[in-house]
Structure formats: C-alpha cells, structure tokens
Design an enzyme around this catalytic site. Structure first.
Site, PDB file in Angstrom:
ATOM      1  N   ASP A   1      -4.097 -15.606-145.782  1.00 34.82           N
ATOM      2  CA  ASP A   1      -3.703 -15.971-144.352  1.00 34.82           C
ATOM      3  C   ASP A   1      -2.033 -15.400-144.410  1.00 34.82           C
ATOM      4  O   ASP A   1      -1.371 -15.887-145.268  1.00 34.82           O
ATOM      5  CB  ASP A   1      -3.714 -17.433-144.358  1.00 34.82           C
ATOM      6  CG  ASP A   1      -3.118 -18.033-143.328  1.00 34.82           C
ATOM      7  OD1 ASP A   1      -2.897 -17.424-142.093  1.00 34.82           O
ATOM      8  OD2 ASP A   1      -2.943 -19.386-143.129  1.00 34.82           O
TER       9      ASP A   1
ATOM     10  N   THR B   1      -0.026 -16.140-142.073  1.00 35.18           N
ATOM     11  CA  THR B   1       0.764 -17.311-141.332  1.00 35.18           C
ATOM     12  C   THR B   1       1.855 -17.708-142.304  1.00 35.18           C
ATOM     13  O   THR B   1       1.488 -18.100-143.451  1.00 35.18           O
ATOM     14  CB  THR B   1       0.193 -18.478-140.823  1.00 35.18           C
ATOM     15  OG1 THR B   1      -1.089 -18.142-140.380  1.00 35.18           O
ATOM     16  CG2 THR B   1       0.877 -19.518-140.037  1.00 35.18           C
TER      17      THR B   1
ATOM     18  N   ASP C   1       8.323 -16.409-142.657  1.00 36.33           N
ATOM     19  CA  ASP C   1       9.216 -17.526-142.805  1.00 36.33           C
ATOM     20  C   ASP C   1       9.680 -17.373-144.384  1.00 36.33           C
ATOM     21  O   ASP C   1      10.669 -17.699-144.988  1.00 36.33           O
ATOM     22  CB  ASP C   1       8.385 -18.827-142.510  1.00 36.33           C
ATOM     23  CG  ASP C   1       8.039 -18.865-140.993  1.00 36.33           C
ATOM     24  OD1 ASP C   1       8.999 -18.551-140.442  1.00 36.33           O
ATOM     25  OD2 ASP C   1       7.241 -19.511-140.652  1.00 36.33           O
TER      26      ASP C   1
HETATM   27  O1  RIB Z   1       5.795 -18.502-138.644  1.00 32.32           O
HETATM   28  C1  RIB Z   1       4.550 -19.550-138.601  1.00 32.32           C
HETATM   29  C2  RIB Z   1       4.682 -20.602-137.856  1.00 32.32           C
HETATM   30  O2  RIB Z   1       4.927 -20.395-136.688  1.00 32.32           O
HETATM   31  C3  RIB Z   1       3.702 -21.721-138.078  1.00 32.32           C
HETATM   32  O3  RIB Z   1       3.782 -22.679-139.519  1.00 32.32           O
HETATM   33  C4  RIB Z   1       3.698 -22.295-136.716  1.00 32.32           C
HETATM   34  O4  RIB Z   1       4.139 -23.652-136.679  1.00 32.32           O
HETATM   35  C5  RIB Z   1       4.612 -21.565-136.082  1.00 32.32           C
HETATM   36  O5  RIB Z   1       5.862 -22.180-135.558  1.00 32.32           O
END
Ligand code: RIB
Length: 296
Positions: free
Chosen positions: A236, A238, A242
C-alpha cells in the site's frame, strides 16, 4: 534527535480495497474496509517520531470518536498533543480511500482541519520557534501556511513545505521555505513552463521532487541529481510521501548532509509501503539503518 513541529491535518482514513474502481453511476463490491489514523500532517508527525524526533503536532480535531482516535494515536507515538485543539460543532477530517488496481485514490473531507488558523499558530509559537524544522502540507488553509512561512522567515526558522494536494502558492511565500517537496504531478502545476533543470536549480529554496519508486531528484552541487529509491514489494503506497517528508525532516534537522538525508528518507518511504495503511508500515530507526546498510 531533531525537534520538529508539524502544523497540519489529522484525518481518519476509511480505506476500501476493491478489484477495480467503479465508473460514474456504477456500484462495485469492496473486499474489506480498514479504518486507520491518517492525514498528511499526522502521518508526517508519526514518521518523524518513529525515527527518533521529538515532535509537536499543531492542528484541530472534532469532539468526536474520530478525534479521540487521532489524539490517542499521536500520544501512543510519543507526539506532544497540547496544541491539537478539540472543537465542537465540526467533524474530524476524514479521507475516503480506494485501493484498487495497484494504486490509491483519495477524497478528503477537511472538517476540523479547516479551522487551523493564525490563533492556533500564535498559541503554539514559542514551541514552534524552538524547533529545528517546521513541516507544512496543504490539508489546512493556505492562508495559515502563508502566515507560518512568513513568521518563520522573519526569525530564520526552517520550513519544509509538502505542497500536497496541489494548491497554488504565491512565489513570494514559496521562496521563503527551506525545502519544498512536490511529486512529479505537483511540480508540473507549481512551475508551469519550466524545465526540470530550471526548477531543481531554483536558488531560493531546495526543491526535492519525489518520483515514486525512482527516488528523489534535487539540485546538487553540480546540477540536478537523483537519489534512487529502494525497490521493495508494494502492499500500500498510501503515506509513502508522508514518510519521506517526516524522515527527511528528522534527518535534515539533525544536520545530515542533503544527499544522505534524502537516501535515509527514501529508505524509510520504501519500508512504509510494505504494510497496509498510511502509518501501518512506517519504520523505526533501526529498520531504516538496516536497509541502508544492506543496500549500499
Ligand atoms: O498522504 C496520505 C494521506 O492523505 C492519507 O492518510 C489521507 O488522510 C490523506 O490525507
């Protein structure tokens, strides 16, 4: 250990796994629903904290179960939460994520994140100004980010702006950030008509362009260079961006040279995609150091 202030969003992520995305007007069956902590701000805070940073989160949640979940998550990670306001009459931010066909698509409902204003910043400023790095993203009002960047510039503080999701940032604000970390899509929107070389050589701030599994490109001493990513199995993606931002902030905040800090952050981002959920795979410091050692 760096001191890091993250001013940004707290979302609860509602992730549906499916074989494919529905078209307009179509319904498809999902395989499972995963409810997990997220939000670009909170994710970056968790990434930095797991790698050893002392982190303060500045943001807003609603007075609801999702808000409580976010606060508990941040506290469990050892992140300072005294500057996360709990607001009544507004819901905690949520992200509605579809995981299908090897990639994610996300709709964010900002909710309380839209209430992160100048007053929130003022009340936290004494702590923010004591930090080695201030992290910003685009899930709180743009005007608040502008306020932080201007104030930080007046005091010579370092800001890392992760311009995601894309919103136009005035040039006089952008140039005051120490680091800007767009992906390829955001770079094209932020610097229309400019070549990659021109963008990466921008004298004002350091642009670190994330290019997925290919790594990160930036302006080195002898022109643009790329630090390749680590090839790993993907579960994943996601939160990979970050993780990069939180890890880079920790490394650069500690004083690591730019290239090493990018490699360290690339390793952290690679490890993060091995598990489901934005924060699920974010590594501890030892795991990053292990990967760096075994893939010289
Ligand atoms: O960058 C990923 C994040 O983007 C997710 O956790 C979601 O909350 C969105 O804000």
């Amino acid at each position: 250990m760096s001191r890091i202030a993250v001013i940004g969003s707290c979302n609860v992520d509602l992730t549906v796994e499916a074989d494919r995305r529905p078209g307009a007007g179509e319904t498809v069956m999902g395989k499972r629903l995963i409810i997990s902590p997220g939000g670009k701000g909170a994710n970056q805070a968790v990434a930095a904290a797991r790698l050893g940073a002392d982190v303060w989160m500045v943001g807003c949640v609603g007075d609801d179960a999702n808000g409580r979940m976010m606060l508990e998550t941040l506290e469990r990670e050892g992140i300072h939460t005294e500057y996360v306001k709990v607001l009544s009459g507004v819901t905690t931010g949520t992200a509605h994520i579809t995981l299908a066909e090897g990639d994610n698509s996300i709709i964010v409902v900002k909710g309380a994140n839209d209430c992160v204003d100048e007053a929130c910043i003022d009340s936290a400023w004494e702590t923010i100004r004591s930090c080695d790095m201030i992290l910003l993203q685009h899930e709180i009002p743009l005007a608040t980010n502008g306020y932080v960047i201007r104030r930080a510039a007046e005091e010579g503080l370092k800001v890392l702006l992760n311009p995601a999701p894309f919103e136009e940032v005035p040039a006089d604000i952008l140039e005051k950030a120490a680091y800007v970390t767009p992906n390829e899509h955001e770079v094209a929107l932020m610097f229309p008509g400019m070549s990659r070389e021109e963008i990466l050589s921008a004298p004002a701030c350091t642009v670190l362009m994330t290019i997925g599994k290919d790594g990160v490109a930036f302006g080195g001493e002898n022109g643009p260079e790329t630090v390749p990513g680590f090839q790993v199995p993907v579960v994943d993606t996601t939160g990979a961006g970050d993780t990069f931002n939180g890890a880079f902030a920790e490394a650069a905040g500690e004083g690591m040279p730019l290239r090493d800090a990018v490699r360290f952050a690339n390793a952290a981002a690679a490890l993060s995609i091995g598990k489901i959920g934005a924060q699920g795979g974010m590594p501890r410091r030892g795991e990053v150091e292990e990967l760096l050692k075994c893939r010289k």
